[in-house]
Scaffold this active site. Structure first.
Site, mmCIF file in Angstrom:
data_model
loop_
_atom_site.group_PDB
_atom_site.id
_atom_site.type_symbol
_atom_site.label_atom_id
_atom_site.label_comp_id
_atom_site.label_asym_id
_atom_site.label_seq_id
_atom_site.Cartn_x
_atom_site.Cartn_y
_atom_site.Cartn_z
ATOM 1 N N SER A 100 0.881 -1.173 0.000
ATOM 2 C CA SER A 100 0.000 0.000 0.000
ATOM 3 C C SER A 100 0.906 1.205 0.000
ATOM 4 O O SER A 100 1.817 1.279 0.794
ATOM 5 C CB SER A 100 -0.850 0.057 1.253
ATOM 6 N N CYS A 101 0.625 2.130 -0.891
ATOM 7 C CA CYS A 101 1.438 3.348 -0.920
ATOM 8 C C CYS A 101 1.269 4.074 0.400
ATOM 9 O O CYS A 101 0.176 4.121 0.937
ATOM 10 C CB CYS A 101 0.953 4.262 -2.031
ATOM 11 N N ILE A 102 2.317 4.635 0.913
ATOM 12 C CA ILE A 102 2.163 5.417 2.138
ATOM 13 C C ILE A 102 2.759 6.792 1.927
ATOM 14 O O ILE A 102 3.479 7.018 1.002
ATOM 15 C CB ILE A 102 2.800 4.764 3.366
ATOM 16 N N MET B 157 -6.268 3.555 0.638
ATOM 17 C CA MET B 157 -4.962 4.150 0.369
ATOM 18 C C MET B 157 -4.826 4.359 -1.142
ATOM 19 O O MET B 157 -5.448 3.646 -1.902
ATOM 20 C CB MET B 157 -3.859 3.226 0.878
#
Lengths: 102, 410
Positions: A100-102, B157
């Site tokens: 998941s991109c953070i 997200m």
């Protein structure tokens, strides 16, 4: 770490994801599915094939993307792979856990 | 005369205008920046508005104040980018040609993506704090709210500043304690991730803090709808969580102009080379900040580090030299933990946040991944740094563009 499954030795990371896709085959997938208390149906295989295809294309995976794929909608994706569908489905498909991109 | 156009005068666009003003030859290049807004908002301040820590005047300044002289500011809505003819079409039908384009149009919330989220309870019992209006409505609500079930929720997200909802949870805990009503509020943190954060070591530290502050956590929750009648959120797996007050971070998407121009992915983010910041589809288009799809945090600190590398790459592009593949995904974020303390995390594409000292190895004064008052002072000082140094493209002393590995406990 190494793990023996379906009579084969596979290498997995600490979360149980295959680190070498060439060790994956349908019998490995069926055993991994059993560990997740799932029995694979043709619909499961459709999703697995789609995820593997996208992974080959280097295309980042998300639940939204799977839902828009035309292969399965989000509701069915959850019905096929309950709780955390993307994590479970990618593990069975032998590809890395989507970051998941953070 | 050649023309460089910047779309968006937020954090990334304004920084690029300031950098390029110094770097480009004024006899050969003119620079324009286009934005329909007249105000520049300090977005990290939205977190503090609901708790009456900041006032609106701390957050809002004039957009033009930060655009350097010599740069043409076009205060108009952008209708479309037409990369095949290197043209920008404005809403007033004017067409502007460019030789180089920088997209800095950011990310926005899209509550309409989830059924019922923008329903009758929107800004009454269902709030966002990622817009000025949302944060202000929430402030007014919290001033008189008498307690109940509060959910702090992430829809999906990626989102801007992925630590902000956690900070909100920590600040809410302090806020209700100070009002002597913490026992009347049940706080639950609801996330689509498997834990508090995506990186293992930071997740461990942050989950420890959530437990310590008596905040429940519900993970792997992929929301399907908000039920305005029963006041509950429901996920695709059938789980339901009731609320009295829902503070949600809706889906974040790139600007609608990206969609109108056919330049985005399924969330309107522009496919971008993650080390050079060049668009994957068009060589003379570059992307900075939240507008891109690179796997880095959508945060001002990231845009700041990107700006230094992008400036260098634009200069190289003009000289026809190969671009530097230098951007490493560096992010540096303070995380407010309540009661005048904060954590600091420093990480990039390949290194997760760990413990250590910053910016001087072994010395600090800031401590990574540990709560301290000094870190909180750093966060508060950051607003000054933002207005006075960051937007102007001034290099922040001792903080390197690419992440430093020294002083860290990997």
């Amino acid at each position: 770490m190494e793990k023996t499954i379906a009579g084969k030795t596979i290498t997995v990371n600490e979360e149980g994801y295959l680190t070498n896709f060439s060790q994956w085959d349908r019998s490995v997938a069926e055993e991994l599915a059993k560990e997740a208390e799932l029995t694979l149906t043709p619909r499961h295989w459709d999703v697995i094939a789609y995820l593997q295809d996208e992974h080959k294309k280097d295309s980042p995976l998300s639940i939204r993307k799977v839902g828009k794929s035309g292969v399965v909608d989000i509701k069915e994706f959850y019905a096929l792979f309950p709780n955390a569908p993307l994590k479970t489905a990618t593990k069975i498909a032998g590809i890395p856990k989507p970051a998941s991109c953070i | 005369m050649k023309h460089l156009v910047i779309l968006g005068a937020g954090t990334g666009g304004t920084m690029m205008a300031n950098h390029l003003q110094h770097e480009l030859n004024k006899d050969e290049w003119r620079i324009s920046i286009i934005d329909e807004r007249t105000e520049h908002h300090y977005q990290p301040g939205y977190l503090f508005l609901p708790f009456d820590i900041y006032e609106p005047s701390d957050i809002i300044k004039s957009i033009q104040e930060f655009i350097p002289k010599g740069i043409h500011f076009i205060n108009e809505k952008i209708d479309k980018i037409v990369p095949t003819s290197n043209t920008i079409l404005l809403a007033n039908k004017e067409a502007i040609d460019y030789d180089i384009l920088i997209i800095a149009t950011g990310a926005k919330i899209a509550p309409e993506e989830i059924e019922g989220m923008k329903g009758e309870l929107w800004h009454k019992s269902v709030f966002d704090f990622y817009t000025f209006e949302g944060a202000l409505h929430l402030r007014n609500k919290l001033r008189t709210w008498e307690g109940g079930k509060m959910l702090i929720h992430i829809t999906e997200m990626p989102i801007k500043c992925p630590v902000a909802p956690l900070e909100f949870a920590f600040l809410a805990d302090s806020f209700f304690k100070n009002k002597h009503m913490r026992d009347k509020v049940e706080i639950t943190y609801v996330t689509p991730l498997s834990g508090a954060f995506t990186k293992p070591k930071a997740t461990e530290a942050l989950e420890h803090l959530l437990t310590e502050k008596n905040i429940n956590i519900v993970s792997d929750f992929a929301i399907e709808s908000v039920d305005n009648d029963t006041k509950a959120i429901r996920d695709y797996g059938g789980r339901e969580i009731p609320f009295d007050l829902l503070v949600t971070v809706p889906t974040n998407k790139g600007d609608a102009v990206i969609e109108r121009s056919g330049l985005g992915d399924e969330l309107n983010f522009v496919p971008t080379h993650k080390a050079t910041l060049q668009s994957k589809d068009h060589k003379n288009i570059f992307v900075i900040g939240d507008a891109s799809n690179i796997p880095a945090s959508k945060a001002g600190s990231v845009a700041h580090f990107e700006a230094e590398i992008l400036t260098e790459n634009i200069v190289r592009f003009i000289k026809d030299e190969p671009l530097q593949e230098e951007f490493d995904g560096h992010a540096n974020c303070f995380i407010e933990t309540g009661n005048g303390k904060a954590l600091l995390i420093d990480f990039n594409y390949s290194h997760e946040p760990v413990e250590g000292t910053f910016p001087f190895p072994g010395v600090g004064p800031l401590r990574l991944l540990k709560e301290s008052r000094m870190n909180h002072m750093g966060k508060m000082a950051f607003r000054w740094i933002y207005w006075n140094m960051l937007l102007k493209g001034t290099h922040i002393p001792f903080v390197s563009t690419t992440m430093s590995e020294s002083g860290k406990h990997f």
